[in-house]
Every structure is written in structure tokens, then in C-alpha cells.
Write a protein that holds these residues in place. Structure first.
Motif, mmCIF file in Angstrom:
data_model
loop_
_atom_site.group_PDB
_atom_site.id
_atom_site.type_symbol
_atom_site.label_atom_id
_atom_site.label_comp_id
_atom_site.label_asym_id
_atom_site.label_seq_id
_atom_site.Cartn_x
_atom_site.Cartn_y
_atom_site.Cartn_z
ATOM 1 N N ARG A 1 43.833 50.302 35.099
ATOM 2 C CA ARG A 1 44.796 49.606 35.969
ATOM 3 C C ARG A 1 44.802 48.141 35.560
ATOM 4 O O ARG A 1 43.738 47.528 35.413
ATOM 5 N N VAL A 2 45.992 47.579 35.326
ATOM 6 C CA VAL A 2 46.097 46.157 34.995
ATOM 7 C C VAL A 2 46.903 45.446 36.069
ATOM 8 O O VAL A 2 47.779 46.036 36.706
ATOM 9 N N ALA B 1 49.703 40.770 30.855
ATOM 10 C CA ALA B 1 50.632 41.660 31.539
ATOM 11 C C ALA B 1 51.529 40.825 32.442
ATOM 12 O O ALA B 1 51.044 39.955 33.158
ATOM 13 N N GLU B 2 52.825 41.068 32.395
ATOM 14 C CA GLU B 2 53.751 40.349 33.261
ATOM 15 C C GLU B 2 53.817 40.987 34.642
ATOM 16 O O GLU B 2 54.210 40.349 35.605
ATOM 17 N N GLU B 3 53.454 42.265 34.717
ATOM 18 C CA GLU B 3 53.413 42.964 35.990
ATOM 19 C C GLU B 3 52.317 44.018 35.931
ATOM 20 O O GLU B 3 51.863 44.390 34.861
ATOM 21 N N GLY B 4 51.899 44.470 37.099
ATOM 22 C CA GLY B 4 50.808 45.431 37.165
ATOM 23 C C GLY B 4 51.262 46.851 36.881
ATOM 24 O O GLY B 4 52.444 47.165 36.912
ATOM 25 N N GLY B 5 50.289 47.695 36.614
ATOM 26 C CA GLY B 5 50.554 49.105 36.376
ATOM 27 C C GLY B 5 49.330 49.772 35.783
ATOM 28 O O GLY B 5 48.280 49.152 35.604
ATOM 29 N N THR B 6 49.475 51.052 35.458
ATOM 30 C CA THR B 6 48.410 51.823 34.830
ATOM 31 C C THR B 6 48.760 52.024 33.362
ATOM 32 O O THR B 6 49.887 52.419 33.045
ATOM 33 N N VAL B 7 47.802 51.763 32.477
ATOM 34 C CA VAL B 7 48.038 51.894 31.036
ATOM 35 C C VAL B 7 48.270 53.363 30.698
ATOM 36 O O VAL B 7 47.404 54.206 30.926
ATOM 37 N N LEU C 1 53.024 50.894 30.266
ATOM 38 C CA LEU C 1 52.486 51.007 31.622
ATOM 39 C C LEU C 1 53.320 51.960 32.463
ATOM 40 O O LEU C 1 54.551 51.990 32.342
ATOM 41 N N ASP C 2 52.648 52.704 33.341
ATOM 42 C CA ASP C 2 53.310 53.447 34.414
ATOM 43 C C ASP C 2 53.072 52.664 35.691
ATOM 44 O O ASP C 2 52.130 51.882 35.776
ATOM 45 N N ASP C 3 53.904 52.920 36.690
ATOM 46 C CA ASP C 3 53.736 52.212 37.977
ATOM 47 C C ASP C 3 52.442 52.551 38.661
ATOM 48 O O ASP C 3 51.759 53.414 38.493
#
Length: 71
Positions: free
Chosen positions: A22-23, A43-49, A69-71
Motif C-alpha cells: 500500500r502506498v 506517488a501522486e496518489e495512494g493505492g495498492t501496487v 496502482l489499484d485503488d
């Protein structure tokens, strides 16, 4: 699907995340070397690699996808 792209051309020195991690927005995910400087890519936005598209030692161009990334 979101992606994290190279901000400049350079050589990948370090990949700081793996698939499934998770980032968060602003987190360093890849370290590039360009013109003898170390440049972190964030990362410009969060998500799961979901996929790491580069490996240490590979050369990337500006705009190349480094991480998906996935949400």
C-alpha cells in the motif's frame, strides 16, 4: 488503474515498493539517477501496487510507467 511515471530520464537505482504494498500520496517509490543526481519519484496518489514495471539498473525515459496502482 493509476500509474506512477518517471519524472525524467535516468537509471533506476532502487525500487522501494513491491506488488501488494500500500502506498500513500507523497511516498517515495523509486529512486532514479539522472545527471549524477539521485532523484526520488513519489506517488501522486495512494493505492495498492499491482505491478512493478522496472528493475534496478534499467534505463527509463520521462513519462515511462514505473509502478501501476489499484485503488
Amino acid at each position: 488503474m493509476k500509474s506512477i511515471q518517471a519524472t525524467m530520464a535516468g537509471t533506476v537505482l532502487q525500487v522501494m515498493v513491491s506488488e501488494g504494498d500500500r502506498v500513500e500520496s507523497g511516498q517515495d517509490v523509486v529512486l532514479l539517477e539522472s545527471m549524477k543526481m539521485e532523484v526520488p519519484v513519489q506517488a501522486e496518489e495512494g493505492g495498492t501496487v499491482s505491478a512493478v514495471k522496472v528493475e534496478v539498473g534499467s534505463f527509463v525515459s520521462d513519462g515511462d510507467i514505473l509502478i501501476e496502482l489499484d485503488d
